[in-house]
Design a protein around this motif. Structure first.
Motif, mmCIF file in Angstrom:
data_model
loop_
_atom_site.group_PDB
_atom_site.id
_atom_site.type_symbol
_atom_site.label_atom_id
_atom_site.label_comp_id
_atom_site.label_asym_id
_atom_site.label_seq_id
_atom_site.Cartn_x
_atom_site.Cartn_y
_atom_site.Cartn_z
ATOM 1 N N VAL A 1 -26.732 -34.122 -78.326
ATOM 2 C CA VAL A 1 -25.432 -33.903 -79.170
ATOM 3 C C VAL A 1 -25.300 -32.259 -78.980
ATOM 4 O O VAL A 1 -26.090 -31.860 -80.140
ATOM 5 C CB VAL A 1 -24.863 -34.806 -80.217
ATOM 6 C CG1 VAL A 1 -24.011 -34.666 -81.106
ATOM 7 C CG2 VAL A 1 -25.489 -35.976 -79.687
ATOM 8 N N ALA A 2 -24.356 -31.364 -79.000
ATOM 9 C CA ALA A 2 -24.516 -30.084 -79.544
ATOM 10 C C ALA A 2 -24.022 -29.700 -80.909
ATOM 11 O O ALA A 2 -23.850 -30.587 -82.003
ATOM 12 C CB ALA A 2 -23.160 -29.446 -78.712
ATOM 13 N N THR B 1 -21.506 -29.506 -82.252
ATOM 14 C CA THR B 1 -20.122 -30.839 -82.281
ATOM 15 C C THR B 1 -21.267 -31.875 -83.475
ATOM 16 O O THR B 1 -19.886 -32.531 -84.512
ATOM 17 C CB THR B 1 -20.364 -32.161 -81.801
ATOM 18 O OG1 THR B 1 -19.470 -31.300 -80.318
ATOM 19 C CG2 THR B 1 -19.826 -33.141 -81.662
ATOM 20 N N CYS C 1 -19.454 -30.115 -86.692
ATOM 21 C CA CYS C 1 -18.103 -30.450 -87.744
ATOM 22 C C CYS C 1 -18.241 -32.122 -87.406
ATOM 23 O O CYS C 1 -17.222 -32.205 -88.518
ATOM 24 C CB CYS C 1 -17.679 -30.735 -86.190
ATOM 25 S SG CYS C 1 -17.095 -28.673 -85.518
ATOM 26 N N LEU C 2 -19.135 -33.017 -87.010
ATOM 27 C CA LEU C 2 -19.356 -34.550 -87.611
ATOM 28 C C LEU C 2 -19.507 -34.535 -88.868
ATOM 29 O O LEU C 2 -18.303 -34.917 -89.867
ATOM 30 C CB LEU C 2 -19.773 -35.220 -86.819
ATOM 31 C CG LEU C 2 -19.751 -36.259 -86.294
ATOM 32 C CD1 LEU C 2 -18.618 -37.324 -86.518
ATOM 33 C CD2 LEU C 2 -20.638 -37.616 -85.746
ATOM 34 N N ASN D 1 -19.540 -38.960 -75.355
ATOM 35 C CA ASN D 1 -18.333 -38.588 -75.655
ATOM 36 C C ASN D 1 -17.596 -38.024 -76.793
ATOM 37 O O ASN D 1 -16.367 -37.456 -77.055
ATOM 38 C CB ASN D 1 -17.191 -39.294 -75.753
ATOM 39 C CG ASN D 1 -17.549 -39.764 -74.108
ATOM 40 O OD1 ASN D 1 -17.003 -39.906 -72.695
ATOM 41 N ND2 ASN D 1 -17.899 -41.005 -73.810
ATOM 42 N N ILE D 2 -18.220 -37.711 -77.722
ATOM 43 C CA ILE D 2 -18.495 -37.273 -79.165
ATOM 44 C C ILE D 2 -18.560 -35.798 -79.379
ATOM 45 O O ILE D 2 -18.594 -35.129 -78.966
ATOM 46 C CB ILE D 2 -19.311 -37.211 -80.157
ATOM 47 C CG1 ILE D 2 -19.190 -39.193 -80.727
ATOM 48 C CG2 ILE D 2 -18.297 -37.162 -81.989
ATOM 49 C CD1 ILE D 2 -20.355 -39.739 -81.571
ATOM 50 N N THR D 3 -17.128 -34.814 -79.604
ATOM 51 C CA THR D 3 -16.408 -33.647 -79.669
ATOM 52 C C THR D 3 -15.983 -33.042 -80.965
ATOM 53 O O THR D 3 -15.948 -33.881 -82.051
ATOM 54 C CB THR D 3 -15.468 -33.241 -78.500
ATOM 55 O OG1 THR D 3 -14.094 -33.764 -78.542
ATOM 56 C CG2 THR D 3 -15.963 -34.088 -77.253
ATOM 57 N N PRO D 4 -15.957 -32.331 -81.034
ATOM 58 C CA PRO D 4 -15.049 -30.863 -82.462
ATOM 59 C C PRO D 4 -14.307 -31.403 -82.639
ATOM 60 O O PRO D 4 -13.966 -32.083 -83.259
ATOM 61 C CB PRO D 4 -15.439 -29.758 -82.204
ATOM 62 C CG PRO D 4 -16.756 -29.404 -80.443
ATOM 63 C CD PRO D 4 -16.997 -30.861 -80.035
ATOM 64 N N ALA E 1 -13.994 -34.811 -83.882
ATOM 65 C CA ALA E 1 -14.086 -34.616 -85.724
ATOM 66 C C ALA E 1 -13.074 -34.469 -86.249
ATOM 67 O O ALA E 1 -12.755 -35.117 -87.002
ATOM 68 C CB ALA E 1 -15.112 -33.665 -86.206
#
Length: 270
Positions: free
Chosen positions: A3-4, A7, A10-11, A175-178, A181
């Motif tokens: 995960v970046a 990202t 932000c999460l 699929n989680i992105t900023p 979040a």
């Protein structure tokens, strides 16, 4: 899969914001509105019981354990939306109504407290419990999963899941992105505002002795859940849903700010 860092950051920030929101709002309103901590605790208890226990058990039976209802509801988007919205409305509003009827019987409330003090305090507790139980705790789990994935240790910690479950976790993390979040923060903030609004409305109805307040609250709560249910049924995109909730929450916050202002005498007494 990793995960970046942006990202994950932000999460984490979105989760921290949602966790702090009910605490900060309560601290900000406690003195001018003479909030009673017992009202907030009542809201927390009602959400925990009626939303996370009773409603969850009902949904588990209707949508999974009972093949007759599960097949009919899951196959028909309209029936699914109708059931989901009404189940949430009935469970939460019945709990809210019972709690506020009990609170109304207390005789040791300060006479100088603003009229909407109980509704605001209860709403902060109810909405705060939702923010934590539905939002913060879930996101903390995904933050932990993201950290483990970046260390290459995720599959080792998911050894108790089936291969399908492990793949589902990887897919969600991928699929989680900023942006998502930020969407999470908007969703939970809007839900928090709506819960305060429902609580103020219910308290005013209970204080006035209006018998129609419970069915009205159920209908309004159900209507507020329609966009989310439409998304779950695949009938509405996520951004449209969150845009609707964001606008609705802003309008409701302005209305609450205008109608729930304490009188000068009450504010000075607090």
């Amino acid at each position: 899969m990793t995960v970046a860092p942006i990202t994950l950051l932000c999460l984490s920030l979105a989760t921290l914001f949602v966790a702090a929101l009910p605490v900060l709002v309560y601290r900000r309103l406690r003195r001018p509105y003479a909030l009673d901590w017992r009202d907030a605790v009542s809201g927390i208890a009602v959400f925990a019981l009626f939303a996370t226990v009773i409603e969850r058990a009902l949904n588990g039976y209707v949508l999974h354990d009972n093949p007759d209802t599960a097949g009919a509801l899951l196959a028909n988007p309209v029936a699914f939306v109708a059931y989901g919205t009404l189940a949430a409305g009935v469970c939460e509003e019945v709990g809210r109504y019972i709690a506020m009827r009990m609170i109304a019987r207390r005789t040791n409330r300060a006479t100088t407290a603003p009229a909407d003090s109980t509704g605001l305090g209860y709403g902060i507790g109810h909405g705060g419990a939702e923010a934590w139980l539905v939002g913060v705790l879930v996101q903390l789990q995904w933050i932990v999963f993201a950290v483990l994935a970046n260390r290459g240790e995720l599959d080792e910690h998911l050894s108790n899941l089936s291969m399908e479950g492990v793949l589902r976790v990887h897919l969600i993390l991928a699929n989680i992105t900023p942006l998502l979040a930020g969407v999470f923060a908007v969703e939970r903030t809007a839900a928090f505002v709506f819960q305060i609004g429902f609580s103020v409305l219910m308290w005013r109805g209970v204080r006035a002795g209006w018998k129609g307040i419970l069915p009205l609250a159920v209908v309004l709560h159900a209507l507020s859940d329609v966009p989310a249910a439409l998304f779950q049924a695949g009938l509405l995109p996520l951004l449209a849903v969150d845009g609707t909730y964001a606008v609705g929450a802003i309008v409701l916050a302005v209305v609450l700010w205008r109608v729930c202002r304490p009188t000068r005498a009450a504010a000075q007494a607090a």
